[in-house]
Design a protein around this motif. Structure first.
Motif, PDB file in Angstrom:
ATOM      1  N   GLY A   1      38.869  30.226  25.823  1.00  0.00           N
ATOM      2  CA  GLY A   1      39.446  31.422  26.425  1.00  0.00           C
ATOM      3  C   GLY A   1      39.192  31.484  27.915  1.00  0.00           C
ATOM      4  N   TRP A   2      39.168  32.700  28.465  1.00  0.00           N
ATOM      5  CA  TRP A   2      38.951  32.896  29.902  1.00  0.00           C
ATOM      6  C   TRP A   2      37.506  32.610  30.253  1.00  0.00           C
ATOM      7  N   ARG A   3      37.312  31.769  31.254  1.00  0.00           N
ATOM      8  CA  ARG A   3      35.979  31.409  31.722  1.00  0.00           C
ATOM      9  C   ARG A   3      35.933  31.538  33.238  1.00  0.00           C
ATOM     10  N   LEU A   4      34.770  31.929  33.744  1.00  0.00           N
ATOM     11  CA  LEU A   4      34.598  32.060  35.188  1.00  0.00           C
ATOM     12  C   LEU A   4      34.909  30.741  35.883  1.00  0.00           C
ATOM     13  N   ALA A   5      35.561  30.836  37.018  1.00  0.00           N
ATOM     14  CA  ALA A   5      35.922  29.650  37.784  1.00  0.00           C
ATOM     15  C   ALA A   5      35.091  29.575  39.050  1.00  0.00           C
ATOM     16  N   GLU A   6      33.824  29.923  38.941  1.00  0.00           N
ATOM     17  CA  GLU A   6      32.939  29.924  40.101  1.00  0.00           C
ATOM     18  C   GLU A   6      32.129  28.644  40.140  1.00  0.00           C
ATOM     19  N   PRO A   7      31.866  28.129  41.343  1.00  0.00           N
ATOM     20  CA  PRO A   7      31.051  26.916  41.455  1.00  0.00           C
ATOM     21  C   PRO A   7      29.696  27.107  40.784  1.00  0.00           C
ATOM     22  N   GLY A   8      29.289  26.132  40.019  1.00  0.00           N
ATOM     23  CA  GLY A   8      27.981  26.178  39.376  1.00  0.00           C
ATOM     24  C   GLY A   8      27.968  26.855  38.026  1.00  0.00           C
ATOM     25  N   SER A   9      29.103  27.411  37.596  1.00  0.00           N
ATOM     26  CA  SER A   9      29.117  28.051  36.282  1.00  0.00           C
ATOM     27  C   SER A   9      29.436  27.007  35.222  1.00  0.00           C
ATOM     28  N   TYR A  10      28.940  27.227  34.049  1.00  0.00           N
ATOM     29  CA  TYR A  10      29.180  26.315  32.942  1.00  0.00           C
ATOM     30  C   TYR A  10      30.234  26.920  32.032  1.00  0.00           C
ATOM     31  N   ALA A  11      31.278  26.156  31.761  1.00  0.00           N
ATOM     32  CA  ALA A  11      32.417  26.665  31.003  1.00  0.00           C
ATOM     33  C   ALA A  11      32.013  27.230  29.644  1.00  0.00           C
ATOM     34  N   GLU A  12      31.069  26.600  28.979  1.00  0.00           N
ATOM     35  CA  GLU A  12      30.716  27.017  27.624  1.00  0.00           C
ATOM     36  C   GLU A  12      30.038  28.373  27.575  1.00  0.00           C
ATOM     37  N   ASP A  13      29.293  28.737  28.628  1.00  0.00           N
ATOM     38  CA  ASP A  13      28.537  29.989  28.555  1.00  0.00           C
ATOM     39  C   ASP A  13      28.877  30.965  29.682  1.00  0.00           C
ATOM     40  N   SER A  14      30.020  30.808  30.290  1.00  0.00           N
ATOM     41  CA  SER A  14      30.368  31.696  31.396  1.00  0.00           C
ATOM     42  C   SER A  14      31.620  32.507  31.075  1.00  0.00           C
ATOM     43  N   GLY A  15      31.616  33.102  29.895  1.00  0.00           N
ATOM     44  CA  GLY A  15      32.718  33.978  29.528  1.00  0.00           C
ATOM     45  C   GLY A  15      32.651  35.268  30.316  1.00  0.00           C
ATOM     46  N   LEU A  16      33.672  36.061  30.199  1.00  0.00           N
ATOM     47  CA  LEU A  16      33.729  37.316  30.935  1.00  0.00           C
ATOM     48  C   LEU A  16      33.034  38.423  30.169  1.00  0.00           C
ATOM     49  N   CYS A  17      32.499  39.373  30.918  1.00  0.00           N
ATOM     50  CA  CYS A  17      31.845  40.530  30.293  1.00  0.00           C
ATOM     51  C   CYS A  17      32.817  41.701  30.195  1.00  0.00           C
ATOM     52  N   PHE A  18      34.108  41.438  30.404  1.00  0.00           N
ATOM     53  CA  PHE A  18      35.134  42.476  30.273  1.00  0.00           C
ATOM     54  C   PHE A  18      36.408  41.808  29.759  1.00  0.00           C
ATOM     55  N   GLU A  19      37.298  42.616  29.242  1.00  0.00           N
ATOM     56  CA  GLU A  19      38.580  42.114  28.737  1.00  0.00           C
ATOM     57  C   GLU A  19      39.619  42.245  29.845  1.00  0.00           C
ATOM     58  N   PRO A  20      40.158  41.111  30.352  1.00  0.00           N
ATOM     59  CA  PRO A  20      41.151  41.196  31.422  1.00  0.00           C
ATOM     60  C   PRO A  20      42.431  41.891  30.941  1.00  0.00           C
ATOM     61  N   THR A  21      42.972  42.717  31.804  1.00  0.00           N
ATOM     62  CA  THR A  21      44.230  43.398  31.490  1.00  0.00           C
ATOM     63  C   THR A  21      45.367  42.949  32.404  1.00  0.00           C
ATOM     64  N   HIS A  22      45.008  42.454  33.604  1.00  0.00           N
ATOM     65  CA  HIS A  22      46.019  42.033  34.581  1.00  0.00           C
ATOM     66  C   HIS A  22      45.528  40.796  35.337  1.00  0.00           C
ATOM     67  N   TRP A  23      46.466  40.114  35.987  1.00  0.00           N
ATOM     68  CA  TRP A  23      46.118  38.924  36.750  1.00  0.00           C
ATOM     69  C   TRP A  23      47.021  38.830  37.973  1.00  0.00           C
ATOM     70  N   MET A  24      46.610  37.989  38.915  1.00  0.00           N
ATOM     71  CA  MET A  24      47.452  37.606  40.055  1.00  0.00           C
ATOM     72  C   MET A  24      47.008  36.220  40.515  1.00  0.00           C
ATOM     73  N   PRO A  25      47.918  35.487  41.190  1.00  0.00           N
ATOM     74  CA  PRO A  25      47.534  34.171  41.712  1.00  0.00           C
ATOM     75  C   PRO A  25      46.421  34.324  42.745  1.00  0.00           C
ATOM     76  N   VAL A  26      45.646  33.286  42.903  1.00  0.00           N
ATOM     77  CA  VAL A  26      44.609  33.277  43.936  1.00  0.00           C
ATOM     78  C   VAL A  26      45.312  33.200  45.287  1.00  0.00           C
ATOM     79  N   PRO A  27      45.003  34.108  46.210  1.00  0.00           N
ATOM     80  CA  PRO A  27      45.658  34.074  47.521  1.00  0.00           C
ATOM     81  C   PRO A  27      45.381  32.774  48.266  1.00  0.00           C
ATOM     82  N   ASP A  28      46.363  32.326  49.031  1.00  0.00           N
ATOM     83  CA  ASP A  28      46.226  31.147  49.865  1.00  0.00           C
ATOM     84  C   ASP A  28      45.229  31.472  50.989  1.00  0.00           C
ATOM     85  N   PRO A  29      44.229  30.626  51.232  1.00  0.00           N
ATOM     86  CA  PRO A  29      43.219  30.944  52.247  1.00  0.00           C
ATOM     87  C   PRO A  29      43.722  30.883  53.683  1.00  0.00           C
ATOM     88  N   GLN A  30      44.960  30.557  53.919  1.00  0.00           N
ATOM     89  CA  GLN A  30      45.465  30.437  55.285  1.00  0.00           C
ATOM     90  C   GLN A  30      45.480  31.737  55.989  1.00  0.00           C
TER      91      GLN A  30
END
Length: 108
Positions: A79-108
């Motif tokens: 399922g949804w897992r944090l995409a932060e550096p240093g997080s482990y996919a198996e144990d980095s689930g979210l502590c909330f249920e996502p209701t909405h999303w958006m693309p990651v803004p371009d850093p430019q």
């Protein structure tokens, strides 16, 4: 700090001013039409979308729910897992249920 929405509102006021003489816009109409179209595109880029429409291909996205916002990616079987550096996919689930999303803004 001003948000993108603030800048979009300012731009809309600038390109759609109340004019006493409509001829003041003569020659500017094509430019204004392009600018308004671009503003609509920008608004769509920063709008939150229902989570049911989120990509599940491993791409990083921003999600929100219960007053929280996180960068995540979908992992099959996990399922949804944090995409932060240093997080482990198996144990980095979210502590909330996502209701909405958006693309990651371009850093430019």
């Amino acid at each position: 700090m001003r948000t993108l929405a603030d800048h979009i509102d300012d731009a809309r006021r600038w390109v759609d001013p109340p004019l006493s003489d409509p001829m003041q816009l003569y020659g500017w109409r094509p430019t204004i039409a392009v600018m308004m179209s671009r503003l609509d595109e920008l608004e769509a880029m920063v709008a939150w979308r229902p989570i049911a429409t989120a990509p599940k291909d491993g791409a990083e996205i921003m999600v929100c729910g219960d007053g929280c916002v996180s960068m995540v990616r979908w992992l099959d079987g996990l399922g949804w897992r944090l995409a932060e550096p240093g997080s482990y996919a198996e144990d980095s689930g979210l502590c909330f249920e996502p209701t909405h999303w958006m693309p990651v803004p371009d850093p430019q």
